[in-house]
Design a protein around this motif. Structure first.
Motif, PDB file in Angstrom:
ATOM      1  N   HIS A  18       0.848  -1.184   0.000  1.00  7.64           N
ATOM      2  CA  HIS A  18       0.000   0.000   0.000  1.00  7.64           C
ATOM      3  C   HIS A  18       0.891   1.245   0.000  1.00  7.64           C
ATOM      4  O   HIS A  18       2.129   1.143   0.006  1.00  7.64           O
ATOM      5  N   LEU A  19       0.281   2.418  -0.008  1.00  7.18           N
ATOM      6  CA  LEU A  19       1.052   3.655  -0.098  1.00  7.18           C
ATOM      7  C   LEU A  19       2.007   3.834   1.077  1.00  7.18           C
ATOM      8  O   LEU A  19       3.079   4.423   0.933  1.00  7.18           O
ATOM      9  N   GLY A  20       1.614   3.330   2.254  1.00  8.64           N
ATOM     10  CA  GLY A  20       2.498   3.424   3.413  1.00  8.64           C
ATOM     11  C   GLY A  20       3.802   2.680   3.188  1.00  8.64           C
ATOM     12  O   GLY A  20       4.881   3.150   3.572  1.00  8.64           O
ATOM     13  N   GLN A  24       7.795   4.586   2.622  1.00 10.43           N
ATOM     14  CA  GLN A  24       9.010   4.247   3.363  1.00 10.43           C
ATOM     15  C   GLN A  24      10.147   3.827   2.439  1.00 10.43           C
ATOM     16  O   GLN A  24      11.276   4.308   2.575  1.00 10.43           O
ATOM     17  N   VAL A  25       9.856   2.930   1.498  1.00  8.66           N
ATOM     18  CA  VAL A  25      10.939   2.444   0.639  1.00  8.66           C
ATOM     19  C   VAL A  25      11.415   3.532  -0.322  1.00  8.66           C
ATOM     20  O   VAL A  25      12.602   3.588  -0.672  1.00  8.66           O
ATOM     21  N   LEU A  26      10.507   4.422  -0.748  1.00  9.31           N
ATOM     22  CA  LEU A  26      10.906   5.521  -1.625  1.00  9.31           C
ATOM     23  C   LEU A  26      11.798   6.516  -0.892  1.00  9.31           C
ATOM     24  O   LEU A  26      12.789   7.010  -1.444  1.00  9.31           O
ATOM     25  N   SER A  27      11.451   6.821   0.356  1.00 13.63           N
ATOM     26  CA  SER A  27      12.268   7.750   1.146  1.00 13.63           C
ATOM     27  C   SER A  27      13.676   7.198   1.335  1.00 13.63           C
ATOM     28  O   SER A  27      14.674   7.917   1.163  1.00 13.63           O
ATOM     29  N   ALA A  28      13.755   5.919   1.685  1.00 12.50           N
ATOM     30  CA  ALA A  28      15.066   5.291   1.868  1.00 12.50           C
ATOM     31  C   ALA A  28      15.817   5.202   0.543  1.00 12.50           C
ATOM     32  O   ALA A  28      17.047   5.326   0.499  1.00 12.50           O
ATOM     33  N   ASP A  29      15.072   5.001  -0.551  1.00 13.57           N
ATOM     34  CA  ASP A  29      15.696   4.907  -1.868  1.00 13.57           C
ATOM     35  C   ASP A  29      16.345   6.233  -2.271  1.00 13.57           C
ATOM     36  O   ASP A  29      17.447   6.255  -2.834  1.00 13.57           O
ATOM     37  N   VAL A  30      15.667   7.336  -1.977  1.00 14.40           N
ATOM     38  CA  VAL A  30      16.223   8.661  -2.281  1.00 14.40           C
ATOM     39  C   VAL A  30      17.544   8.853  -1.540  1.00 14.40           C
ATOM     40  O   VAL A  30      18.545   9.319  -2.111  1.00 14.40           O
ATOM     41  N   HIS A  77       4.997  -8.138  -4.039  1.00 17.30           N
ATOM     42  CA  HIS A  77       5.770  -7.039  -3.453  1.00 17.30           C
ATOM     43  C   HIS A  77       7.016  -6.757  -4.286  1.00 17.30           C
ATOM     44  O   HIS A  77       7.307  -5.603  -4.628  1.00 17.30           O
ATOM     45  N   LYS A  78       7.757  -7.801  -4.602  1.00 16.37           N
ATOM     46  CA  LYS A  78       9.012  -7.639  -5.338  1.00 16.37           C
ATOM     47  C   LYS A  78       8.769  -7.006  -6.709  1.00 16.37           C
ATOM     48  O   LYS A  78       9.507  -6.106  -7.136  1.00 16.37           O
ATOM     49  N   ALA A  79       7.712  -7.458  -7.386  1.00 20.68           N
ATOM     50  CA  ALA A  79       7.411  -6.935  -8.724  1.00 20.68           C
ATOM     51  C   ALA A  79       7.024  -5.454  -8.674  1.00 20.68           C
ATOM     52  O   ALA A  79       7.428  -4.667  -9.539  1.00 20.68           O
ATOM     53  N   ILE A  80       6.251  -5.064  -7.673  1.00 20.40           N
ATOM     54  CA  ILE A  80       5.824  -3.664  -7.561  1.00 20.40           C
ATOM     55  C   ILE A  80       7.006  -2.751  -7.258  1.00 20.40           C
ATOM     56  O   ILE A  80       7.147  -1.672  -7.845  1.00 20.40           O
ATOM     57  N   TYR A  81       7.887  -3.180  -6.359  1.00 12.52           N
ATOM     58  CA  TYR A  81       9.051  -2.347  -6.050  1.00 12.52           C
ATOM     59  C   TYR A  81       9.988  -2.252  -7.252  1.00 12.52           C
ATOM     60  O   TYR A  81      10.624  -1.207  -7.474  1.00 12.52           O
ATOM     61  N   GLU A  82      10.081  -3.316  -8.028  1.00 10.73           N
ATOM     62  CA  GLU A  82      10.897  -3.272  -9.243  1.00 10.73           C
ATOM     63  C   GLU A  82      10.273  -2.314 -10.259  1.00 10.73           C
ATOM     64  O   GLU A  82      10.986  -1.592 -10.961  1.00 10.73           O
TER      65      GLU A  82
END
Length: 254
Positions: A18-20, A24-30, A77-82
């Motif tokens: 979900h967006l939550g 988190q992963v986008l913030s850490a990715d930046v 999950h893995k596919a969406i983050y990719e």
């Protein structure tokens, strides 16, 4: 060369992201991309959180095994983050043999140094399902804010950590049966015994690691109020086995 180890909260794998999760992963990715651009040796790791009652209860609802459920949602999950091009250096799973090896090794080392205690406690037990009701297997009314739907480990309404026996009018979240009290053995991490070492480490690490002010204040409040022994095992089937005689039917709470 500066080194940076980066992670974000591991998402539960009992549902689609979900967006939550993405926030988190986008913030850490930046931050990971920034560190790499500065030439820092950077390792960004994450993975799906697969053990615990959240997965077991979801698997029961979907009529599959916990392993089948986790395999299914891990791929999603893995596919969406990719698709979002998240630059993980490693995206793993908590149900891997390596994770089991690491957790059991840490337990054996902590146990060897005398920081594990064994206690017999009284827990909620569902006579209809034939299981102890750990965490999300039991729901009831929060004894603090009186919100309904509080789980056996936490009230989501007031964020208070709970013991299942504290719930008012508890019921099994699977079949709705009112549970009974039954004795069971569990292992505890002796945090009061470790307090002097933890306090010494915190005073040094908070300075060297440039901890945020609120993190220091929160940690100091825990130390000031005194730490309590923390149960690290559960009466569940899906999880990392406890490598101690007499606890073959338990798993670690990780």
């Amino acid at each position: 060369m500066k080194k940076r180890l980066i992670t974000s909260a591991l998402p539960y794998v009992n549902n689609i992201p979900h967006l939550g999760n993405l926030t988190q992963v986008l913030s850490a990715d930046v931050f990971a991309r920034f560190c790499r651009s500065r030439g820092y040796e950077t390792l960004y790791i994450c993975g799906t959180d697969e053990y615990g009652t959240a997965s077991e209860t979801r698997a029961l609802k979907e009529g599959v095994t916990p392993r089948e459920l986790c395999d299914h949602y891990h791929k999603i999950h893995k596919a969406i983050y990719e698709w979002f091009n998240i630059s993980f250096d490693y995206f793993g799973r908590t149900s891997t043999p390596k994770q089991t090896e690491i957790v059991q090794h840490i337990f054996n080392e902590v146990d060897k140094h005398g920081y594990i205690t064994e206690r017999t406690t009284t827990q909620l037990y569902c006579p209809n399902c034939g299981r102890f009701l750990a965490d999300r297997f039991v729901e009831g009314t929060c004894p603090h804010c009186h919100s309904t739907g509080a789980k056996g480990d936490q009230c989501d309404a007031c964020q208070t950590l709970l013991d299942p026996t504290e719930l008012i009018d508890p019921h099994c979240s699977v079949c709705g049966t009112t549970p009974i009290l039954k004795e069971t053995k569990h292992l505890y991490l002796d945090l009061p015994k470790a307090l002097p070492l933890l306090k010494e480490w915190m005073e040094k690490a908070s300075v060297e690691g440039f901890w945020a002010k609120n993190a220091i204040q929160l940690t100091n409040s825990w130390i000031r109020d005194g730490l309590k022994e923390r149960c690290i095992t559960r009466d569940l089937k899906w999880g990392i086995p406890v490598p101690r005689e007499g606890f073959e039917d338990k798993v670690f709470y990780v």
